[in-house]
Design a protein around this motif. Structure first.
Motif, short mmCIF file in Angstrom:
data_model
loop_
_atom_site.label_atom_id
_atom_site.label_comp_id
_atom_site.label_asym_id
_atom_site.label_seq_id
_atom_site.Cartn_x
_atom_site.Cartn_y
_atom_site.Cartn_z
N LEU A 10 0.85 -1.19 0.00
CA LEU A 10 0.00 0.00 0.00
C LEU A 10 0.88 1.24 0.00
N TRP A 18 -8.00 2.94 -0.36
CA TRP A 18 -7.97 1.86 0.64
C TRP A 18 -9.20 1.90 1.54
N VAL A 60 -1.96 -4.56 -1.11
CA VAL A 60 -3.21 -4.37 -1.83
C VAL A 60 -3.13 -5.13 -3.15
N LEU A 70 -7.35 -6.09 -0.08
CA LEU A 70 -6.35 -5.70 0.90
C LEU A 70 -5.99 -6.89 1.79
#
Length: 153
Positions: A10, A18, A60, A70
């Protein structure tokens, strides 16, 4: 899956991408509306991902420029092992991408990260009624029969 799936760490600039997945994950486990996590927990969790002193990490899954899954994982000590173990704490796939291998690829990526860190085990928990998740988990890991107890303080 028609679009190439990329599993990657991420990025700090991706909070807005997210967050819907994080909220979807929490809603799945009954943490939404009046039972939602306090905003402070979300903010601290977010910042932990990018703090090198923290054992908390985030991967991710990206497809066609969109984050569609995720995985959050934590390294910690164990009294039964010499090296850290890896706890896969959160795993979530966008509803429109379920059944397409996103969850499996995220789990495999966590396995790779754990292996690279010297861990000898990755483990996680899920709710007993998470039939779709458990169908995948039974293919990529072994259920050892443990039941989780918790006591809030």
């Amino acid at each position: 899956m028609s679009d190439q799936l990329i599993i990657r760490p991420l990025d700090l600039q991706e909070l807005a991408s997210w967050r819907p997945l994080w909220e979807g994950y929490n809603a799945f486990y009954g943490r939404s509306g009046p039972t939602a996590l306090p905003e402070s927990i979300t903010q601290v969790t977010w910042h932990r991902f990018f703090d090198p002193a923290e054992p908390v990490h985030a991967l991710v899954a990206e497809s066609a420029g969109r984050i569609v899954g995720l995985a959050h994982y934590i390294f910690h000590r164990s009294t039964t092992r010499l090296h850290d173990v890896c706890y896969l704490q959160d795993l979530f796939t966008a509803p429109d991408r379920r059944g397409l291998g996103v969850g499996r690829q995220l789990i495999e990526a966590v396995y790779d990260k754990a292996r690279a860190a010297g861990s000898s085990r990755v483990y996680w928990q899920t709710h007993t009624d998470n039939a779709a998740g458990r169908a995948l988990y039974d293919k990529v890991a072994r259920h050892l029969g443990f039941i989780v107890y918790t006591h809030e303080l």
